[in-house]
Design an enzyme around this catalytic site. Structure first.
Site, PDB file in Angstrom:
ATOM      1  N   ASN A  13      52.034  42.755  47.167  1.00 50.56           N
ATOM      2  CA  ASN A  13      53.179  43.077  48.039  1.00 50.56           C
ATOM      3  C   ASN A  13      54.144  43.483  47.291  1.00 50.56           C
ATOM      4  OD1 ASN A  13      55.475  42.903  49.692  1.00 50.56           O
ATOM      5  ND2 ASN A  13      55.580  40.716  49.932  1.00 50.56           N
ATOM      6  N   TRP A  14      54.533  44.772  47.287  1.00 41.67           N
ATOM      7  CA  TRP A  14      55.368  45.783  46.498  1.00 41.67           C
ATOM      8  C   TRP A  14      57.024  45.425  46.776  1.00 41.67           C
ATOM      9  CZ3 TRP A  14      53.406  51.144  45.074  1.00 41.67           C
ATOM     10  CH2 TRP A  14      52.040  51.021  44.326  1.00 41.67           C
ATOM     11  N   LYS A  15      57.162  44.951  47.802  1.00 42.41           N
ATOM     12  CA  LYS A  15      58.522  44.760  48.647  1.00 42.41           C
ATOM     13  C   LYS A  15      59.523  46.147  48.539  1.00 42.41           C
ATOM     14  CE  LYS A  15      58.081  40.114  47.353  1.00 42.41           C
ATOM     15  NZ  LYS A  15      58.620  38.678  47.173  1.00 42.41           N
ATOM     16  N   HIS A  98      56.292  37.558  56.659  1.00 44.40           N
ATOM     17  CA  HIS A  98      56.961  37.301  55.219  1.00 44.40           C
ATOM     18  C   HIS A  98      58.255  36.529  55.178  1.00 44.40           C
ATOM     19  CE1 HIS A  98      58.067  37.714  50.868  1.00 44.40           C
ATOM     20  NE2 HIS A  98      56.833  38.011  50.789  1.00 44.40           N
ATOM     21  N   GLU A 100      60.745  36.760  53.713  1.00 42.03           N
ATOM     22  CA  GLU A 100      62.310  37.506  53.134  1.00 42.03           C
ATOM     23  C   GLU A 100      62.400  38.175  54.759  1.00 42.03           C
ATOM     24  OE1 GLU A 100      60.581  39.802  49.899  1.00 42.03           O
ATOM     25  OE2 GLU A 100      60.760  37.977  48.710  1.00 42.03           O
ATOM     26  N   GLU A 170      52.548  30.716  51.566  1.00 42.48           N
ATOM     27  CA  GLU A 170      53.561  30.906  50.408  1.00 42.48           C
ATOM     28  C   GLU A 170      54.813  30.245  50.627  1.00 42.48           C
ATOM     29  OE1 GLU A 170      53.129  35.499  48.901  1.00 42.48           O
ATOM     30  OE2 GLU A 170      54.574  35.537  50.738  1.00 42.48           O
ATOM     31  N   GLY A 176      59.322  34.593  43.975  1.00 47.93           N
ATOM     32  CA  GLY A 176      60.345  35.247  43.204  1.00 47.93           C
ATOM     33  C   GLY A 176      60.894  34.267  42.089  1.00 47.93           C
ATOM     34  N   SER A 216      54.658  33.518  42.997  1.00 39.20           N
ATOM     35  CA  SER A 216      54.886  33.457  41.490  1.00 39.20           C
ATOM     36  C   SER A 216      53.375  33.540  40.881  1.00 39.20           C
ATOM     37  CB  SER A 216      55.728  32.301  40.845  1.00 39.20           C
ATOM     38  OG  SER A 216      57.130  32.634  41.451  1.00 39.20           O
ATOM     39  N   GLY A 237      53.552  39.383  44.575  1.00 41.17           N
ATOM     40  CA  GLY A 237      54.849  40.050  44.494  1.00 41.17           C
ATOM     41  C   GLY A 237      55.286  40.847  43.325  1.00 41.17           C
ATOM     42  N   GLY A 238      56.134  40.251  42.423  1.00 40.13           N
ATOM     43  CA  GLY A 238      56.422  40.586  41.224  1.00 40.13           C
ATOM     44  C   GLY A 238      55.398  41.130  40.231  1.00 40.13           C
TER      45      GLY A 238
END
Ligand code: PGA
Length: 255
Positions: A13-15, A98, A100, A170, A176, A216, A237-238
């Site tokens: 998930n590149w956001k 998600h 966010e 999640e 994150g 994470s 993500g990251g």
């Protein structure tokens, strides 16, 4: 049931990261590193990068997803993107719910249900995200919260359509933050989700449903998390923004 009967799914998930040009470069970097993956590999990129991602991934085992879609087919929704638009581009996957989107853009369990419904209607496969906040975990309501999120989101999903649903557990406190759930914490919530699927549909569907962990996950902790019986992959993500690190998670899922 043998866990191997559920093929693991590793999704990035590149956001809100990467331009179309950078998308092409990152996918070209990932491609050779995951060519022999035994799990499914997906990259969920920003809307404006979908075209570049589809082109860069063509002919490879990398599949492309979007990070959200609207619930209406079309209409006066300035700035929004419909599931039909994604399908018309040849995008096979979309994330819904998600945290966010829930936290910053007003998504609720009901709008997540509606987005999920629209995505299924458009023929897409959905990565449906659920997860508790830290306060909820501390109050001991994790299972109730997550069960309610899953139950509402799947409220209009048939057993046949469930085959196009991937669930990503999640915990919001792990996203994150560098604070990963322990393998046992991830597995017990995933297991509870699988039990709920069994109640709502059938044991056979519960056994088949892919339930990821996200929050994470990285090259160092992926193997332990993915070794858990009820953890069938990851939403990353990251760590999905660097080819080698993302590929190391794919490798961990291929064992
Ligand atoms: P993270 O994000 O891996 O950076 O924690 C996961 C996600 O939000 O899907």
């Amino acid at each position: 049931m043998d866990k191997k009967l559920r093929k693991a799914v590793i999704a990035g998930n590149w956001k809100m990261n990467k331009t179309p040009e950078q998308t092409e470069a990152l996918i070209n970097g990932i491609k050779p590193l995951v060519a022999s993956a035994e799990c499914d590999v997906i990259v969920c990129v920003p809307f404006v990068c979908l075209d570049a991602a589809l082109k860069a991934a063509e002919g490879s085992n990398i599949k492309v997803g979007a990070q959200n879609c609207h619930w209406a087919k079309s209409g006066a929704f300035t700035g929004e993107i419909s599931a039909d638009m994604l399908a018309s581009m040849g995008v096979p996957y979309v994330i819904t719910g998600h945290s966010e989107r829930r936290t910053y853009f007003g998504d609720t369990d009901v709008t997540v249900k509606n987005r999920t419904r629209a995505a299924l209607d458009a023929g897409l496969t959905v990565i449906l995200c659920v997860g508790e906040h830290l306060e909820q975990r501390e109050q001991g309501t994790t299972f109730e919260v997550v069960r309610a999120q899953v139950k509402i989101a799947l409220g209009e999903v048939s057993e046949q359509e469930l085959e196009r649903i991937i669930i990503a557990y999640e915990p919001v406190w792990a996203i994150g933050t560098g604070k990963t759930a322990t393998a046992a914490q991830a597995n017990e919530v995933n297991k509870a989700i699988r039990e709920l699927i069994g109640e709502l549909y059938s044991k056979a569907s519960a056994d088949k449903t892919v339930i990821q962990y996200g929050g994470s996950m990285n090259g160092a902790n992926a193997a332990e998390l993915l070794a858990q019986y009820d953890v069938d992959g990851g939403l990353i993500g990251g760590a999905s923004l660097k080819a080698a690190e993302f590929a190391s998670i794919v490798t961990a899922a291929s064992k």
